[in-house]
Design a protein around this motif. Structure first.
Motif, PDB file in Angstrom:
ATOM      1  N   GLU A   1       0.811  -1.219   0.000  1.00 40.52           N
ATOM      2  CA  GLU A   1       0.000   0.000   0.000  1.00 40.52           C
ATOM      3  C   GLU A   1       0.848   1.274   0.000  1.00 40.52           C
ATOM      4  O   GLU A   1       0.317   2.371  -0.183  1.00 40.52           O
ATOM      5  CB  GLU A   1      -0.920   0.017   1.226  1.00 40.52           C
ATOM      6  CG  GLU A   1      -1.963  -1.095   1.273  1.00 40.52           C
ATOM      7  CD  GLU A   1      -1.366  -2.435   1.696  1.00 40.52           C
ATOM      8  OE1 GLU A   1      -0.375  -2.422   2.467  1.00 40.52           O
ATOM      9  OE2 GLU A   1      -1.871  -3.477   1.239  1.00 40.52           O
ATOM     10  N   GLU A   2       2.160   1.154   0.233  1.00 48.50           N
ATOM     11  CA  GLU A   2       3.009   2.332   0.395  1.00 48.50           C
ATOM     12  C   GLU A   2       4.213   2.235  -0.547  1.00 48.50           C
ATOM     13  O   GLU A   2       5.161   1.516  -0.289  1.00 48.50           O
ATOM     14  CB  GLU A   2       3.473   2.457   1.850  1.00 48.50           C
ATOM     15  CG  GLU A   2       4.097   3.801   2.173  1.00 48.50           C
ATOM     16  CD  GLU A   2       4.430   3.948   3.652  1.00 48.50           C
ATOM     17  OE1 GLU A   2       4.871   5.031   4.043  1.00 48.50           O
ATOM     18  OE2 GLU A   2       4.254   2.967   4.404  1.00 48.50           O
ATOM     19  N   LYS A   3       4.132   2.989  -1.662  1.00 51.61           N
ATOM     20  CA  LYS A   3       5.183   2.945  -2.677  1.00 51.61           C
ATOM     21  C   LYS A   3       5.635   4.366  -2.990  1.00 51.61           C
ATOM     22  O   LYS A   3       4.803   5.260  -3.183  1.00 51.61           O
ATOM     23  CB  LYS A   3       4.681   2.277  -3.959  1.00 51.61           C
ATOM     24  CG  LYS A   3       4.054   0.907  -3.777  1.00 51.61           C
ATOM     25  CD  LYS A   3       3.587   0.348  -5.117  1.00 51.61           C
ATOM     26  CE  LYS A   3       2.789  -0.930  -4.948  1.00 51.61           C
ATOM     27  NZ  LYS A   3       1.430  -0.670  -4.403  1.00 51.61           N
ATOM     28  N   TYR A   4       6.944   4.568  -3.069  1.00 50.10           N
ATOM     29  CA  TYR A   4       7.512   5.878  -3.357  1.00 50.10           C
ATOM     30  C   TYR A   4       8.438   5.780  -4.555  1.00 50.10           C
ATOM     31  O   TYR A   4       9.297   4.899  -4.617  1.00 50.10           O
ATOM     32  CB  TYR A   4       8.294   6.418  -2.161  1.00 50.10           C
ATOM     33  CG  TYR A   4       7.465   6.547  -0.905  1.00 50.10           C
ATOM     34  CD1 TYR A   4       6.694   7.683  -0.675  1.00 50.10           C
ATOM     35  CD2 TYR A   4       7.446   5.542   0.047  1.00 50.10           C
ATOM     36  CE1 TYR A   4       5.921   7.811   0.468  1.00 50.10           C
ATOM     37  CE2 TYR A   4       6.671   5.645   1.200  1.00 50.10           C
ATOM     38  CZ  TYR A   4       5.916   6.782   1.408  1.00 50.10           C
ATOM     39  OH  TYR A   4       5.155   6.899   2.531  1.00 50.10           O
ATOM     40  N   ALA A   5       8.270   6.685  -5.506  1.00 44.57           N
ATOM     41  CA  ALA A   5       9.160   6.769  -6.662  1.00 44.57           C
ATOM     42  C   ALA A   5       9.803   8.153  -6.660  1.00 44.57           C
ATOM     43  O   ALA A   5       9.103   9.166  -6.622  1.00 44.57           O
ATOM     44  CB  ALA A   5       8.394   6.537  -7.960  1.00 44.57           C
ATOM     45  N   HIS A   6      11.120   8.184  -6.670  1.00 42.42           N
ATOM     46  CA  HIS A   6      11.856   9.445  -6.624  1.00 42.42           C
ATOM     47  C   HIS A   6      12.667   9.631  -7.910  1.00 42.42           C
ATOM     48  O   HIS A   6      13.206   8.663  -8.462  1.00 42.42           O
ATOM     49  CB  HIS A   6      12.860   9.471  -5.465  1.00 42.42           C
ATOM     50  CG  HIS A   6      12.266   9.264  -4.111  1.00 42.42           C
ATOM     51  ND1 HIS A   6      12.160  10.271  -3.173  1.00 42.42           N
ATOM     52  CD2 HIS A   6      11.771   8.150  -3.520  1.00 42.42           C
ATOM     53  CE1 HIS A   6      11.620   9.776  -2.054  1.00 42.42           C
ATOM     54  NE2 HIS A   6      11.375   8.500  -2.250  1.00 42.42           N
ATOM     55  N   ILE A   7      12.773  10.868  -8.351  1.00 39.73           N
ATOM     56  CA  ILE A   7      13.778  11.248  -9.346  1.00 39.73           C
ATOM     57  C   ILE A   7      14.787  12.136  -8.637  1.00 39.73           C
ATOM     58  O   ILE A   7      14.409  13.141  -8.021  1.00 39.73           O
ATOM     59  CB  ILE A   7      13.157  12.027 -10.519  1.00 39.73           C
ATOM     60  CG1 ILE A   7      12.277  11.113 -11.371  1.00 39.73           C
ATOM     61  CG2 ILE A   7      14.262  12.616 -11.401  1.00 39.73           C
ATOM     62  CD1 ILE A   7      11.616  11.822 -12.527  1.00 39.73           C
ATOM     63  N   TRP A   8      16.065  11.728  -8.675  1.00 37.17           N
ATOM     64  CA  TRP A   8      17.130  12.560  -8.097  1.00 37.17           C
ATOM     65  C   TRP A   8      17.910  13.186  -9.250  1.00 37.17           C
ATOM     66  O   TRP A   8      18.435  12.487 -10.118  1.00 37.17           O
ATOM     67  CB  TRP A   8      18.069  11.745  -7.223  1.00 37.17           C
ATOM     68  CG  TRP A   8      19.097  12.585  -6.503  1.00 37.17           C
ATOM     69  CD1 TRP A   8      18.973  13.166  -5.284  1.00 37.17           C
ATOM     70  CD2 TRP A   8      20.412  12.928  -6.979  1.00 37.17           C
ATOM     71  NE1 TRP A   8      20.112  13.872  -4.956  1.00 37.17           N
ATOM     72  CE2 TRP A   8      21.002  13.746  -5.987  1.00 37.17           C
ATOM     73  CE3 TRP A   8      21.127  12.646  -8.130  1.00 37.17           C
ATOM     74  CZ2 TRP A   8      22.301  14.257  -6.122  1.00 37.17           C
ATOM     75  CZ3 TRP A   8      22.412  13.171  -8.283  1.00 37.17           C
ATOM     76  CH2 TRP A   8      22.986  13.959  -7.273  1.00 37.17           C
ATOM     77  N   THR A   9      17.975  14.517  -9.259  1.00 39.58           N
ATOM     78  CA  THR A   9      18.607  15.256 -10.347  1.00 39.58           C
ATOM     79  C   THR A   9      19.868  15.951  -9.865  1.00 39.58           C
ATOM     80  O   THR A   9      19.818  16.802  -8.982  1.00 39.58           O
ATOM     81  CB  THR A   9      17.640  16.311 -10.923  1.00 39.58           C
ATOM     82  OG1 THR A   9      16.435  15.667 -11.329  1.00 39.58           O
ATOM     83  CG2 THR A   9      18.250  17.016 -12.110  1.00 39.58           C
ATOM     84  N   GLY A  10      21.005  15.573 -10.420  1.00 43.65           N
ATOM     85  CA  GLY A  10      22.265  16.241 -10.101  1.00 43.65           C
ATOM     86  C   GLY A  10      22.344  17.592 -10.791  1.00 43.65           C
ATOM     87  O   GLY A  10      21.737  17.818 -11.839  1.00 43.65           O
ATOM     88  N   ARG A  11      23.112  18.494 -10.222  1.00 45.62           N
ATOM     89  CA  ARG A  11      23.185  19.865 -10.746  1.00 45.62           C
ATOM     90  C   ARG A  11      23.805  19.940 -12.132  1.00 45.62           C
ATOM     91  O   ARG A  11      23.571  20.900 -12.858  1.00 45.62           O
ATOM     92  CB  ARG A  11      23.987  20.745  -9.780  1.00 45.62           C
ATOM     93  CG  ARG A  11      23.287  20.919  -8.445  1.00 45.62           C
ATOM     94  CD  ARG A  11      24.015  21.922  -7.588  1.00 45.62           C
ATOM     95  NE  ARG A  11      23.260  22.132  -6.356  1.00 45.62           N
ATOM     96  CZ  ARG A  11      23.408  23.172  -5.562  1.00 45.62           C
ATOM     97  NH1 ARG A  11      24.271  24.102  -5.880  1.00 45.62           N
ATOM     98  NH2 ARG A  11      22.700  23.287  -4.462  1.00 45.62           N
ATOM     99  N   LYS A  12      24.611  18.963 -12.485  1.00 44.55           N
ATOM    100  CA  LYS A  12      25.280  18.978 -13.781  1.00 44.55           C
ATOM    101  C   LYS A  12      24.623  18.025 -14.773  1.00 44.55           C
ATOM    102  O   LYS A  12      25.188  17.730 -15.826  1.00 44.55           O
ATOM    103  CB  LYS A  12      26.759  18.603 -13.607  1.00 44.55           C
ATOM    104  CG  LYS A  12      27.544  19.526 -12.691  1.00 44.55           C
ATOM    105  CD  LYS A  12      27.637  20.927 -13.264  1.00 44.55           C
ATOM    106  CE  LYS A  12      28.476  21.833 -12.362  1.00 44.55           C
ATOM    107  NZ  LYS A  12      28.568  23.211 -12.879  1.00 44.55           N
ATOM    108  N   SER A  13      23.447  17.533 -14.474  1.00 45.84           N
ATOM    109  CA  SER A  13      22.780  16.577 -15.354  1.00 45.84           C
ATOM    110  C   SER A  13      22.200  17.278 -16.579  1.00 45.84           C
ATOM    111  O   SER A  13      21.923  18.470 -16.562  1.00 45.84           O
ATOM    112  CB  SER A  13      21.686  15.823 -14.601  1.00 45.84           C
ATOM    113  OG  SER A  13      20.759  16.724 -14.043  1.00 45.84           O
ATOM    114  N   SER A  14      22.008  16.519 -17.650  1.00 46.72           N
ATOM    115  CA  SER A  14      21.551  17.087 -18.910  1.00 46.72           C
ATOM    116  C   SER A  14      20.030  17.073 -19.017  1.00 46.72           C
ATOM    117  O   SER A  14      19.349  16.271 -18.388  1.00 46.72           O
ATOM    118  CB  SER A  14      22.142  16.309 -20.084  1.00 46.72           C
ATOM    119  OG  SER A  14      21.596  14.997 -20.133  1.00 46.72           O
TER     120      SER A  14
END
Length: 362
Positions: free
Chosen positions: A80-93
């Motif tokens: 019942e508890e699912k988390y999806a994250h996007i982690w974006t680095g400062r130098k990413s395209s």
């Protein structure tokens, strides 16, 4: 800057490009990496984009992130508890950001739209995200952990800053500069053959333990050939210690880099408060200001809440498909227009992750 979606130079036409791509995106497209996901027990999976394909990160590297990359993180705590994250680095395209942004929506679709989606920015990560890792490290450069070349003259020296924040320990690669060293934390200057450990007099035992783990890993990879030199600011220095300290400072000068970014430049106004409604009830999507209070939330629409430290996208149960689909892109548009760069974005469906919503109205 590579990370155009989190940069002051973001232009609205970039957002429009992303919207057009999203319209044509096929959620039912098969992604092999998602086929084996089981939701019946706790699970943490991390992927990054390699040539616009998902590559799974080994568990041994969980918690280490390159600031030139974009990562997709799935944490299943229970069915019942699912988390999806996007982690974006400062130098990413922009290309990597676009690709992973599509993949997180596809992942959510695969999991029957039952994920809470969180968009994390480098050094502005949510407490939930940081809680996944005992040790959390951000690297500026891609590191090839090879045993044969660490004593080469071409080895690139690196300075690491280790500090604690609540129950979490963080380390990140920073510019080699004397001005970056203070007494409150611990540091590691890795020059290849010699590895200097600088222990500030104000540092705590958790920071020292994390640093010792980093050192042990270096010793293991380099077959105990690296020379470890420790400088403890809280101890009275003898002649030998003074020699080490002087050598440490000489190396700082030798490899000195310009300070790329400061904490002052990246502070967020935590007292900032604003709330907007995204609605297509008049036939087209419109974002309008509403009174900042919990009672303004209605199930028929989506809302953007700038609570100071993060942007919350609240999706009502009866919100239209357009309101759900384009809420994130209107959040990007708002962030660029209002110079609210660096904020994490958390998508909360009505009835989910109430703790993040509750923080908005404390």
């Amino acid at each position: 800057s590579g990370n155009e979606l989190n940069n002051k130079s973001v232009k609205i036409d970039i957002i429009n490009e992303e919207i057009q791509k999203l319209i044509s995106y096929n959620f039912d497209e098969k992604e092999p990496e998602f086929d084996s996901i089981k939701t019946d027990k706790p699970l943490l999976i991390i992927w990054k984009s390699v040539d616009l394909k998902l590559q799974k990160i080994p568990e041994s590297n969980h918690g280490t992130f390159l600031n030139s990359e974009v990562y997709l993180i799935l944490n299943i705590k229970s069915p019942e508890e699912k988390y999806a994250h996007i982690w974006t680095g400062r130098k990413s395209s922009k290309e990597k950001i676009s690709y992973i942004s599509f993949k997180v929506l596809q992942l959510d679709h695969k999991l029957e739209n039952n994920c809470v989606i969180l968009y994390e920015s480098e050094r502005k990560e949510s407490e939930l995200f940081k809680s996944y890792f005992k040790f959390f490290t951000i690297l500026r450069d891609r590191i090839e952990e090879v045993q044969k070349s660490f004593d080469d003259q071409q080895y690139k020296a690196r300075l690491f800053h280790v500090h604690s924040s609540g129950a979490n320990i963080h380390s990140r690669q920073i510019s080699i500069n004397k001005k970056n060293i203070d007494s409150g934390d611990v540091y590691m200057l890795d020059t290849g053959v010699k590895v200097f450990i600088y222990i500030g007099k104000g540092s705590n035992s958790f920071e020292k333990f994390h640093l010792s783990c980093m050192v042990e890993k270096i010793k293991e990879v380099r077959q105990n050939k690296a020379i470890i030199i420790s400088i403890d600011e809280s101890c009275e220095l003898n002649e030998h210690d003074l020699k080490n300290k002087n050598e440490f400072e000489e190396f700082l000068t030798k490899f000195e880099e310009n300070i790329q970014e400061t904490e002052e430049q990246n502070k967020i106004d935590n007292n900032y408060r604003k709330m907007m409604k995204l609605s297509d009830e008049n036939g087209k999507l419109e974002l309008t200001d509403v009174e900042y209070k919990k009672e303004s939330l209605v199930s028929q629409d989506s809302f953007l809440i700038d609570r100071g430290d993060a942007i919350i996208i609240w999706i009502g149960k009866e919100a239209s498909k357009k309101e759900k689909k384009f809420a994130k892109f209107y959040a990007n548009k708002y962030i660029s227009k209002e110079n609210r760069n660096g904020l994490s974005v958390i998508i909360v469906n009505e009835g989910k992750l109430s703790s993040e919503l509750d923080k908005c109205f404390k």
